[in-house]
Design an enzyme around this catalytic site. Sequence first.
Site, PDB file in Angstrom:
ATOM      1  N   HIS B 187       0.825  -1.207   0.000  1.00 26.79           N
ATOM      2  CA  HIS B 187       0.000   0.000   0.000  1.00 26.79           C
ATOM      3  C   HIS B 187       0.857   1.253   0.000  1.00 26.79           C
ATOM      4  CE1 HIS B 187      -3.712  -2.013   0.287  1.00 26.79           C
ATOM      5  NE2 HIS B 187      -3.500  -2.542   1.483  1.00 26.79           N
ATOM      6  N   ARG B 294      16.820 -10.170 -13.493  1.00 26.57           N
ATOM      7  CA  ARG B 294      17.655 -10.970 -12.595  1.00 26.57           C
ATOM      8  C   ARG B 294      16.767 -11.992 -11.891  1.00 26.57           C
ATOM      9  NH1 ARG B 294      18.672  -5.535 -11.513  1.00 26.57           N
ATOM     10  NH2 ARG B 294      20.661  -4.803 -12.333  1.00 26.57           N
ATOM     11  N   ARG B 330      17.897 -13.604 -16.969  1.00 28.01           N
ATOM     12  CA  ARG B 330      19.249 -14.111 -16.728  1.00 28.01           C
ATOM     13  C   ARG B 330      19.152 -15.280 -15.770  1.00 28.01           C
ATOM     14  NH1 ARG B 330      23.405 -10.249 -13.865  1.00 28.01           N
ATOM     15  NH2 ARG B 330      22.128 -10.766 -12.063  1.00 28.01           N
ATOM     16  N   GLU B 428      30.968 -10.883 -19.825  1.00 30.18           N
ATOM     17  CA  GLU B 428      31.423 -10.145 -18.643  1.00 30.18           C
ATOM     18  C   GLU B 428      32.784 -10.617 -18.151  1.00 30.18           C
ATOM     19  OE1 GLU B 428      28.449 -10.638 -15.574  1.00 30.18           O
ATOM     20  OE2 GLU B 428      28.000 -12.674 -16.216  1.00 30.18           O
ATOM     21  N   ASN B 451      29.798  -4.046 -15.473  1.00 34.07           N
ATOM     22  CA  ASN B 451      30.366  -3.950 -14.115  1.00 34.07           C
ATOM     23  C   ASN B 451      31.407  -5.039 -13.878  1.00 34.07           C
ATOM     24  OD1 ASN B 451      28.297  -2.145 -14.095  1.00 34.07           O
ATOM     25  ND2 ASN B 451      27.095  -3.168 -12.505  1.00 34.07           N
ATOM     26  N   ASP B 452      31.013  -6.283 -14.171  1.00 32.27           N
ATOM     27  CA  ASP B 452      31.973  -7.373 -13.982  1.00 32.27           C
ATOM     28  C   ASP B 452      33.073  -7.325 -15.035  1.00 32.27           C
ATOM     29  OD1 ASP B 452      31.518  -8.764 -11.654  1.00 32.27           O
ATOM     30  OD2 ASP B 452      29.838  -9.895 -12.495  1.00 32.27           O
ATOM     31  N   ARG B 462      34.940  -4.241  -7.740  1.00 32.31           N
ATOM     32  CA  ARG B 462      33.772  -3.350  -7.794  1.00 32.31           C
ATOM     33  C   ARG B 462      33.207  -3.019  -6.418  1.00 32.31           C
ATOM     34  NH1 ARG B 462      29.313  -7.071 -10.817  1.00 32.31           N
ATOM     35  NH2 ARG B 462      27.824  -5.649  -9.900  1.00 32.31           N
ATOM     36  N   CYS B 499      23.789  -4.432 -20.601  1.00 37.88           N
ATOM     37  CA  CYS B 499      22.853  -4.364 -19.483  1.00 37.88           C
ATOM     38  C   CYS B 499      23.545  -3.938 -18.198  1.00 37.88           C
ATOM     39  CB  CYS B 499      22.125  -5.695 -19.294  1.00 37.88           C
ATOM     40  SG  CYS B 499      23.186  -7.043 -18.796  1.00 37.88           S
TER      41      CYS B 499
END
Lengths: 87, 548
Positions: B187, B294, B330, B428, B451-452, B462, B499
């Site tokens: 809510h 994910r 993924r 990656e 990122n990886d 990271r 991504c």
Amino acid sequence: MSQEIIHKINDPRGMHARPAGQLVKLLSSFESKVQMSVAGGAAIDGKRLLLVMKLAASQGDELKLVFDGPDEEKAALDTAEFLKANM
Amino acid sequence: MISAKGRIACQGAACAKAFEIKAPQKAQSTSDAYLSVDEELERLENGLARAKEELEALYQKALTDLGEEQAQIFEMQGMMLDDPDLADGMRDLVKKGAISASKAALLVGEEQARAFEALDDPYMKERALDVRDVSQRVSRAVEGASNVTISEPCIIVADDLTPSQTVAFDRKFILGMILRHGAMNSHAAILARTMNIPTLIGAQLPESGTLDGKMIALDAVHGVFYAEPTDEIISEVQTLKDNFHVRRLRLLGLRGKASITPQGHVIKTYANIGRPDDVEMVLENDAEGIGLFRSEFLFLERDDFPSENEQYKAYSKVAQALNGKLVVIRTLDIGADKQAHYFNLPHEENPALGMRAIRICLTRPQIFKTQLRAIFRASACGNVAMMFPMITCPEEVLDCLKICDEVEEELKAQNIAYKRPQIGIMIETPAAVLLASELAKLVDFFSVGTNDLLQYTAALDRQNQDLGKFYNPHHKALLKSLEIIVKAAHDNGIWAGICGELGGDLSLTDYFIELGFDELSVTPGLILELREKILLSKAICQNPLVNK
């Protein structure tokens, strides 16, 4: 004698709390007893909100209602109309 | 200054002092003192009646402020109050004696709330909050305790908010909300969107009580908040806030438009999501698909593996909601910084280089197969693709494909509805970049996890915040890798997207267009901004995908 209706839930979100509340409100306005079940499961008292919500009916589930009492015909008709419009 | 992240439930920005709302009182915290059974029964009846009146008043307030639909929540809560399971349950417990009306109300409410929490349906699980809201209201009414009132502008900080708390607040004083728990369909989140209050849920809040009264800068566009921010941050967030509505209005005008450059290069703007209910933000921001769904949420914060059906429900729900737009799931990416105890993974010295993601799946094919079956089945309900994380060589892909074939055979033999999804891989690791041409021959698409890829390519942890100038997200080696990846993909007739976080870095959008990327997947809040950038880009694509 009793009246029976079966409604397939169309709402992709399933039976949400608000429409469930509205449904129970409607059912409580009838004199007849209402037994409710989902997909052949155990039947519960359709006038009790917490039990109805706990059925957790989702899209595609078949909701079965059995009305038994003096106003069962009107109850079945009105409820079928409500279900069609709201879930 | 501290900064932390959260999921965006309603976009916007705000700067104000925190007003921290303590967790609702638990049954244990109520006093154990009680009067005679008759006296407690009378107190309970009075409490029930007063709670009923309060809910009626809230219904009227919500009806005026928010409309019929939201107001019905309180009508529904009023009916819960009448439900024999709740009201009679409380009466029966008081009649047994040796308990106060207030405590009986809380205990019965808690019991009913647990029953809701035990349900499979995530929406109905959330309704436990309604049950608690109602029973706590009765308990407060019995004790004559007043509700929290707010009388100056603030940002609400809380574990979670009940609907009545959310509605009872005076909207003009609530500039934002940061909640530790909460789901997109709670809510609090729904009302936040209805009332347009910038809100983060699932926020990484420090220990409760520590933020009260402190200055907060809330950036619910990027999903971050700052406590005791520097002047620089305050002015940044303030600017964001000042421009937000004008800018938002302009961006909303881009809904329904295809992401295509003036020179005619199509580069789709997809969304990254981590939970099925994120779909709301995906649709609101008109993403052209989901480039990264994910699947870890199904595996984390629980005690056992999710069943095939549970996974199927989650995936198919998203596929259906997207109504024909692509959804890229993924497969399990657990290990390293994401741990689930029931996997019983041994402790590792270097988890980022250890047993994670596809390595777990290929070692324990039963876990993998369950997920693949759920994805194949969900694929029959919409436009579904899947991709494997942490691939380093063609052999791994071949192993995955072999398991996919087995799954397909089984489903076919069992006569279960399914569709083979598009199959892609995450790029990656530097190994995958070097072998990109070979890998491209085995799959339908590439999606770059920047990122990886940066972490592994430039040896930059990271998680490490202290690398300073060495942590360069635009590292040349990473940009060079991107070039190699798209070329390998397009030479072999498959599409390539990004991504990772870099995909939403607007200073690189032109570069991505030049390289020829076909898709960028970003957090839902950035979709329209990215689309605007693409629609105005002067970059010319040097390497378009020519379908063979």
